[in-house]
Design a protein around this motif. Sequence first.
Motif, mmCIF file in Angstrom:
data_model
loop_
_atom_site.group_PDB
_atom_site.id
_atom_site.type_symbol
_atom_site.label_atom_id
_atom_site.label_comp_id
_atom_site.label_asym_id
_atom_site.label_seq_id
_atom_site.Cartn_x
_atom_site.Cartn_y
_atom_site.Cartn_z
ATOM 1 N N ALA A 5 -42.415 19.527 -6.447
ATOM 2 C CA ALA A 5 -43.598 19.842 -5.639
ATOM 3 C C ALA A 5 -43.602 21.304 -5.232
ATOM 4 C CB ALA A 5 -43.661 18.931 -4.419
ATOM 5 N N ALA A 6 -42.453 21.827 -4.834
ATOM 6 C CA ALA A 6 -42.372 23.224 -4.419
ATOM 7 C C ALA A 6 -42.646 24.159 -5.588
ATOM 8 C CB ALA A 6 -40.996 23.503 -3.822
ATOM 9 N N GLU A 7 -42.091 23.847 -6.751
ATOM 10 C CA GLU A 7 -42.325 24.672 -7.933
ATOM 11 C C GLU A 7 -43.800 24.631 -8.327
ATOM 12 O OE1 GLU A 7 -39.902 23.642 -11.430
ATOM 13 O OE2 GLU A 7 -39.215 25.709 -11.204
ATOM 14 N N ALA A 69 -48.599 22.393 -14.142
ATOM 15 C CA ALA A 69 -48.334 23.823 -13.995
ATOM 16 C C ALA A 69 -47.131 24.124 -14.874
ATOM 17 C CB ALA A 69 -48.038 24.173 -12.541
ATOM 18 N N GLU A 70 -47.139 25.287 -15.525
ATOM 19 C CA GLU A 70 -46.034 25.599 -16.424
ATOM 20 C C GLU A 70 -45.864 27.097 -16.533
ATOM 21 O OE1 GLU A 70 -46.413 27.001 -19.752
ATOM 22 O OE2 GLU A 70 -48.558 27.234 -19.496
ATOM 23 N N ASP A 71 -44.696 27.475 -17.043
ATOM 24 C CA ASP A 71 -44.431 28.879 -17.300
ATOM 25 C C ASP A 71 -43.801 29.000 -18.674
ATOM 26 O OD1 ASP A 71 -44.402 31.640 -16.625
ATOM 27 O OD2 ASP A 71 -42.249 31.480 -16.281
ATOM 28 N N TYR A 72 -44.472 29.712 -19.552
ATOM 29 C CA TYR A 72 -43.930 29.961 -20.880
ATOM 30 C C TYR A 72 -43.249 31.322 -20.878
ATOM 31 C CZ TYR A 72 -43.242 30.880 -25.739
ATOM 32 O OH TYR A 72 -42.641 31.177 -26.929
ATOM 33 N N ASP A 74 -40.855 33.845 -23.785
ATOM 34 C CA ASP A 74 -40.246 33.940 -25.112
ATOM 35 C C ASP A 74 -38.760 33.614 -25.058
ATOM 36 O OD1 ASP A 74 -42.584 34.549 -26.450
ATOM 37 O OD2 ASP A 74 -42.309 36.721 -26.270
ATOM 38 N N ASP A 75 -38.152 33.787 -23.895
ATOM 39 C CA ASP A 75 -36.778 33.338 -23.672
ATOM 40 C C ASP A 75 -36.868 31.866 -23.274
ATOM 41 O OD1 ASP A 75 -34.262 32.661 -22.776
ATOM 42 O OD2 ASP A 75 -34.109 34.318 -21.346
ATOM 43 N N TRP A 76 -36.654 30.986 -24.212
ATOM 44 C CA TRP A 76 -36.872 29.566 -23.978
ATOM 45 C C TRP A 76 -35.939 28.977 -22.932
ATOM 46 C CZ3 TRP A 76 -38.213 26.838 -29.242
ATOM 47 C CH2 TRP A 76 -39.440 27.317 -29.684
ATOM 48 N N SER A 77 -34.905 29.693 -22.558
ATOM 49 C CA SER A 77 -34.035 29.200 -21.483
ATOM 50 C C SER A 77 -34.719 29.313 -20.122
ATOM 51 C CB SER A 77 -32.709 29.974 -21.468
ATOM 52 O OG SER A 77 -32.913 31.314 -21.022
ATOM 53 N N GLN A 78 -35.867 29.980 -20.076
ATOM 54 C CA GLN A 78 -36.613 30.162 -18.824
ATOM 55 C C GLN A 78 -37.810 29.216 -18.692
ATOM 56 O OE1 GLN A 78 -35.399 32.355 -16.460
ATOM 57 N NE2 GLN A 78 -33.752 32.332 -17.974
ATOM 58 N N LEU A 79 -38.042 28.372 -19.687
ATOM 59 C CA LEU A 79 -39.214 27.490 -19.676
ATOM 60 C C LEU A 79 -39.117 26.446 -18.570
ATOM 61 C CD1 LEU A 79 -39.554 26.736 -23.500
ATOM 62 C CD2 LEU A 79 -40.749 28.475 -22.160
ATOM 63 N N TRP A 80 -40.267 26.100 -17.992
ATOM 64 C CA TRP A 80 -40.344 25.002 -17.021
ATOM 65 C C TRP A 80 -41.774 24.492 -16.949
ATOM 66 C CZ3 TRP A 80 -43.745 25.221 -12.987
ATOM 67 C CH2 TRP A 80 -44.191 26.471 -12.588
ATOM 68 N N TRP A 81 -41.902 23.254 -16.472
ATOM 69 C CA TRP A 81 -43.207 22.706 -16.116
ATOM 70 C C TRP A 81 -43.026 21.767 -14.934
ATOM 71 C CZ3 TRP A 81 -43.403 17.478 -16.175
ATOM 72 C CH2 TRP A 81 -42.676 16.769 -17.120
ATOM 73 N N ALA A 82 -44.124 21.589 -14.198
ATOM 74 C CA ALA A 82 -44.145 20.633 -13.090
ATOM 75 C C ALA A 82 -45.491 19.917 -13.137
ATOM 76 C CB ALA A 82 -43.961 21.338 -11.749
ATOM 77 N N ARG A 83 -45.468 18.611 -12.841
ATOM 78 C CA ARG A 83 -46.685 17.802 -12.940
ATOM 79 C C ARG A 83 -46.906 17.023 -11.650
ATOM 80 N NH1 ARG A 83 -45.760 14.057 -17.141
ATOM 81 N NH2 ARG A 83 -45.502 12.438 -15.601
ATOM 82 N N ALA A 84 -48.186 16.912 -11.282
ATOM 83 C CA ALA A 84 -48.604 16.098 -10.142
ATOM 84 C C ALA A 84 -49.530 15.011 -10.666
ATOM 85 C CB ALA A 84 -49.340 16.958 -9.114
ATOM 86 N N SER A 129 -43.218 15.421 -10.906
ATOM 87 C CA SER A 129 -42.160 15.449 -11.914
ATOM 88 C C SER A 129 -42.055 16.856 -12.475
ATOM 89 C CB SER A 129 -42.422 14.437 -13.030
ATOM 90 O OG SER A 129 -43.690 14.633 -13.605
ATOM 91 N N SER A 130 -40.903 17.179 -13.041
ATOM 92 C CA SER A 130 -40.706 18.519 -13.588
ATOM 93 C C SER A 130 -39.625 18.511 -14.650
ATOM 94 C CB SER A 130 -40.353 19.509 -12.472
ATOM 95 O OG SER A 130 -39.100 19.185 -11.896
ATOM 96 N N TRP A 131 -39.569 19.608 -15.373
ATOM 97 C CA TRP A 131 -38.563 19.820 -16.404
ATOM 98 C C TRP A 131 -38.212 21.305 -16.419
ATOM 99 C CZ3 TRP A 131 -38.837 23.039 -20.648
ATOM 100 C CH2 TRP A 131 -37.799 22.938 -21.577
#
Length: 133
Positions: A5-7, A69-72, A74-84, A129-131
Amino acid sequence: MSDAAAEFAAAPVAVLATVSAEGQPHVVPVVFAVSGDLLYTAVDAKRKSTQHLRRLDNIAANPRVSLLAEDYDDDWSQLWWARADGNATVHPSGDEMAIGYSLLRAKYHQYDRVALDGPVIRVAVSRWSSWHA
């Protein structure tokens, strides 16, 4: 507030997914604000052909929605998404509209110049939820 939720709340933009009465999916980018497990977005005065938008009809037919919400990077170690995931209601006037407008103006300085003049969509989030990579 959960990490997901915070992300999500800190993200600048999300994608709202709704479904029509006929089962047709509809996805549109939105700005939003979060207060606890309530999420607000609004129909504003940015250029549109009408304020009677498909997302409003879809919510009337099926209030279950998801926002991503997500952030792409090119450094795939930095990828994330969050869903409501939750249930949406449309508020063309009243307290929920005022709360939504206030939260959106606090998050987005652009609303100093762009009018908030349409209905507010409030989502009662039932699942965050998030990843992370």
